[in-house]
Write a protein that holds these residues in place. Structure first.
Motif, mmCIF file in Angstrom:
data_model
loop_
_atom_site.group_PDB
_atom_site.id
_atom_site.type_symbol
_atom_site.label_atom_id
_atom_site.label_comp_id
_atom_site.label_asym_id
_atom_site.label_seq_id
_atom_site.Cartn_x
_atom_site.Cartn_y
_atom_site.Cartn_z
ATOM 1 N N GLY A 146 0.790 -1.228 0.000
ATOM 2 C CA GLY A 146 0.000 0.000 0.000
ATOM 3 C C GLY A 146 0.818 1.270 0.000
ATOM 4 O O GLY A 146 0.300 2.359 0.271
ATOM 5 N N LEU A 147 2.118 1.139 -0.298
ATOM 6 C CA LEU A 147 2.962 2.341 -0.377
ATOM 7 C C LEU A 147 2.528 3.199 -1.554
ATOM 8 O O LEU A 147 2.123 2.691 -2.596
ATOM 9 C CB LEU A 147 4.433 1.945 -0.534
ATOM 10 C CG LEU A 147 5.071 1.177 0.626
ATOM 11 C CD1 LEU A 147 6.503 0.766 0.255
ATOM 12 C CD2 LEU A 147 5.082 2.031 1.888
ATOM 13 N N ARG A 148 2.596 4.508 -1.359
ATOM 14 C CA ARG A 148 2.245 5.456 -2.422
ATOM 15 C C ARG A 148 3.479 6.231 -2.858
ATOM 16 O O ARG A 148 4.440 6.351 -2.103
ATOM 17 C CB ARG A 148 1.179 6.441 -1.922
ATOM 18 C CG ARG A 148 -0.135 5.799 -1.520
ATOM 19 C CD ARG A 148 -1.171 6.852 -1.078
ATOM 20 N NE ARG A 148 -0.727 7.635 0.064
ATOM 21 C CZ ARG A 148 -0.325 8.901 0.026
ATOM 22 N NH1 ARG A 148 -0.310 9.569 -1.119
ATOM 23 N NH2 ARG A 148 0.068 9.529 1.125
ATOM 24 N N ILE A 149 3.422 6.765 -4.089
ATOM 25 C CA ILE A 149 4.510 7.629 -4.565
ATOM 26 C C ILE A 149 3.938 8.692 -5.492
ATOM 27 O O ILE A 149 3.110 8.397 -6.361
ATOM 28 C CB ILE A 149 5.624 6.819 -5.277
ATOM 29 C CG1 ILE A 149 6.771 7.745 -5.708
ATOM 30 C CG2 ILE A 149 5.084 6.030 -6.463
ATOM 31 C CD1 ILE A 149 8.038 6.996 -6.128
ATOM 32 N N ASN A 150 4.358 9.932 -5.267
ATOM 33 C CA ASN A 150 3.973 11.051 -6.134
ATOM 34 C C ASN A 150 5.191 11.924 -6.381
ATOM 35 O O ASN A 150 6.208 11.787 -5.702
ATOM 36 C CB ASN A 150 2.874 11.892 -5.467
ATOM 37 C CG ASN A 150 1.611 11.094 -5.227
ATOM 38 O OD1 ASN A 150 0.977 10.628 -6.160
ATOM 39 N ND2 ASN A 150 1.244 10.910 -3.956
ATOM 40 N N VAL A 151 5.070 12.819 -7.334
ATOM 41 C CA VAL A 151 6.150 13.769 -7.590
ATOM 42 C C VAL A 151 5.544 15.163 -7.741
ATOM 43 O O VAL A 151 4.520 15.338 -8.405
ATOM 44 C CB VAL A 151 6.973 13.360 -8.841
ATOM 45 C CG1 VAL A 151 6.119 13.332 -10.095
ATOM 46 C CG2 VAL A 151 8.170 14.288 -9.048
ATOM 47 N N VAL A 152 6.177 16.117 -7.075
ATOM 48 C CA VAL A 152 5.762 17.518 -7.204
ATOM 49 C C VAL A 152 6.613 18.162 -8.297
ATOM 50 O O VAL A 152 7.832 17.973 -8.325
ATOM 51 C CB VAL A 152 5.943 18.269 -5.865
ATOM 52 C CG1 VAL A 152 5.592 19.751 -6.021
ATOM 53 C CG2 VAL A 152 5.088 17.619 -4.770
ATOM 54 N N SER A 184 0.459 15.399 -1.017
ATOM 55 C CA SER A 184 0.949 14.057 -1.336
ATOM 56 C C SER A 184 1.091 13.208 -0.078
ATOM 57 O O SER A 184 0.678 12.046 -0.047
ATOM 58 C CB SER A 184 2.289 14.153 -2.061
ATOM 59 O OG SER A 184 2.858 12.863 -2.217
ATOM 60 N N VAL A 185 1.683 13.797 0.986
ATOM 61 C CA VAL A 185 1.977 13.035 2.208
ATOM 62 C C VAL A 185 0.696 12.666 2.950
ATOM 63 O O VAL A 185 0.560 11.549 3.444
ATOM 64 C CB VAL A 185 2.912 13.849 3.132
ATOM 65 C CG1 VAL A 185 3.058 13.168 4.496
ATOM 66 C CG2 VAL A 185 4.268 14.044 2.476
ATOM 67 N N THR A 186 -0.245 13.579 3.015
ATOM 68 C CA THR A 186 -1.438 13.356 3.855
ATOM 69 C C THR A 186 -2.620 12.805 3.058
ATOM 70 O O THR A 186 -3.622 12.414 3.670
ATOM 71 C CB THR A 186 -1.877 14.668 4.538
ATOM 72 O OG1 THR A 186 -2.240 15.614 3.523
ATOM 73 C CG2 THR A 186 -0.762 15.230 5.401
ATOM 74 N N GLY A 187 -2.514 12.749 1.745
ATOM 75 C CA GLY A 187 -3.648 12.313 0.925
ATOM 76 C C GLY A 187 -3.628 10.824 0.623
ATOM 77 O O GLY A 187 -2.983 10.034 1.329
ATOM 78 N N THR A 188 -4.336 10.459 -0.436
ATOM 79 C CA THR A 188 -4.424 9.039 -0.808
ATOM 80 C C THR A 188 -3.965 8.780 -2.247
ATOM 81 O O THR A 188 -3.999 7.645 -2.717
ATOM 82 C CB THR A 188 -5.879 8.538 -0.688
ATOM 83 O OG1 THR A 188 -6.719 9.362 -1.521
ATOM 84 C CG2 THR A 188 -6.371 8.612 0.743
ATOM 85 N N GLU A 189 -3.529 9.829 -2.943
ATOM 86 C CA GLU A 189 -3.114 9.691 -4.345
ATOM 87 C C GLU A 189 -1.820 8.892 -4.479
ATOM 88 O O GLU A 189 -0.986 8.903 -3.579
ATOM 89 C CB GLU A 189 -2.838 11.069 -4.957
ATOM 90 C CG GLU A 189 -4.023 11.983 -5.008
ATOM 91 C CD GLU A 189 -3.606 13.388 -5.386
ATOM 92 O OE1 GLU A 189 -4.037 13.848 -6.453
ATOM 93 O OE2 GLU A 189 -2.848 14.025 -4.620
ATOM 94 N N SER A 190 -1.639 8.281 -5.650
ATOM 95 C CA SER A 190 -0.361 7.652 -5.977
ATOM 96 C C SER A 190 -0.160 7.687 -7.490
ATOM 97 O O SER A 190 -1.114 7.607 -8.254
ATOM 98 C CB SER A 190 -0.335 6.214 -5.470
ATOM 99 O OG SER A 190 0.972 5.681 -5.575
ATOM 100 N N GLY A 191 1.099 7.837 -7.894
ATOM 101 C CA GLY A 191 1.430 7.881 -9.318
ATOM 102 C C GLY A 191 1.094 9.203 -9.964
ATOM 103 O O GLY A 191 1.027 9.291 -11.197
ATOM 104 N N VAL A 192 0.926 10.222 -9.144
ATOM 105 C CA VAL A 192 0.444 11.514 -9.646
ATOM 106 C C VAL A 192 1.587 12.535 -9.733
ATOM 107 O O VAL A 192 2.442 12.600 -8.850
ATOM 108 C CB VAL A 192 -0.684 12.052 -8.733
ATOM 109 C CG1 VAL A 192 -1.129 13.438 -9.175
ATOM 110 C CG2 VAL A 192 -1.859 11.075 -8.733
ATOM 111 N N VAL A 193 1.582 13.318 -10.810
ATOM 112 C CA VAL A 193 2.451 14.481 -10.930
ATOM 113 C C VAL A 193 1.657 15.671 -10.401
ATOM 114 O O VAL A 193 0.629 16.036 -10.995
ATOM 115 C CB VAL A 193 2.869 14.723 -12.390
ATOM 116 C CG1 VAL A 193 3.704 15.998 -12.498
ATOM 117 C CG2 VAL A 193 3.634 13.514 -12.923
#
Lengths: 196, 196
Positions: A146-152, A184-193
């Motif tokens: 359930g790890l998530r990853i995003n990029v700002v 990104s840290v507090t939300g539920t999104e993943s794979g998002v720019v």
């Protein structure tokens, strides 16, 4: 949450720490101004950092160096440095962090708007920023537990423009950019720019 | 036009050669099946190739290898290979080709739709494909003498799917993909990601 912030003393990183401080335990890391340090160009340094940091719930990177220069002046070394630092430094932060982030935790990296909005003299930066966006889209599908990853992908930051004696109003203030990292840290999104 | 086609014996490259052959002088190059060969992982090999090829009006790359594997199994070597071959191989094809392409000539590289449409197990490929798209957007602004640069981002090719015993109708036939390369070589666009 226990949150590792790499690049914690930089223009954006300081604001990210401020924005996440309340109610969380921040572990600040930088190249040289924090109790725990890291050299993004050196994979062994990233692994040593994680051993010193231990377990966390989120990893934020507001770090990574890249070479700004006209295309025909970029050397082999400029490309190797840029790919090794901003790009592979952050990729390795995820790879080596897999065993240190709790179930359902997250990684938040930093690319930059030059990925999609180029300017002269920034070819190597457009390359690595776009590469980081592609990396995050791909890695999000493979992460376990359930790890998530995003990029700002921040635009120019007002404080940076000011330091360069340019008009700060054409950029976004760092505390506004920081909100994208909080999302990104507090939300539920993943794979998002995330464009701040 | 005299047109260098790297990867000329591959699934896409063969169709690019066919599509451009009439009225042009094609110089086919591949890893091992042509009079002039190149190893994309080796910068010196790319420079030697240009010395053997001489002057051209357009450079097309339908070449570049990348590692397909789940994120947590990708090794340091897998990343180094993928970045060194498909990404820096094509970047170096442009860098070292600057002195060999006539005024107003063009470079056409190959990325792939995983840059923006990821799938599990393709993180390293998404990274380099997106990086190539960013590179081309940036480099287009810096190229001298009216040189142009574009990148084709093909979906799965029907012939490749067929070889993998998968449904070819979910991909595009290589001769259709080849039209995107012809559009780049014969048109006036620059800095564009061409989706066939």
């Amino acid at each position: 949450m226990r949150i590792l912030v790499v690049g914690a003393t930089g223009t954006i990183g300081r604001r990210v720490v401020e924005a996440l401080r309340d109610g969380n335990d921040i572990v600040p890391v930088s190249h040289g101004h924090t109790p725990i340090t890291v050299d993004f160009s050196n994979p062994a340094s990233i692994q040593a950092m994680y051993r010193a940091v231990g377990q966390v719930d989120a990893v934020v990177s507001a770090a990574g160096k890249a070479k700004f220069a006209p295309f025909d002046t970029l050397t082999d070394e400029d490309f190797a440095f840029t790919l090794g630092n901003k790009l592979m430094g952050q990729v390795n932060l995820v790879r080596f962090g897999l065993g240190h982030v709790s179930d359902g935790g997250s990684f938040t990296l930093t690319a930059g708007y030059l990925a999609r909005s180029p300017m002269p003299g920034a070819t190597a930066i457009s390359l690595v920023n776009a590469g980081l966006e592609g990396f995050v889209r791909g890695a999000a599908l493979d992460l376990p537990r359930g790890l998530r990853i995003n990029v700002v992908s921040p635009p120019w930051v007002s404080e940076t423009l000011e330091a360069l004696h340019r008009d700060p109003s054409s950029g976004l203030p760092a505390n506004v950019v920081a909100r994208a990292y909080v999302r990104s840290v507090t939300g539920t999104e993943s794979g998002v720019v995330i464009d701040p």
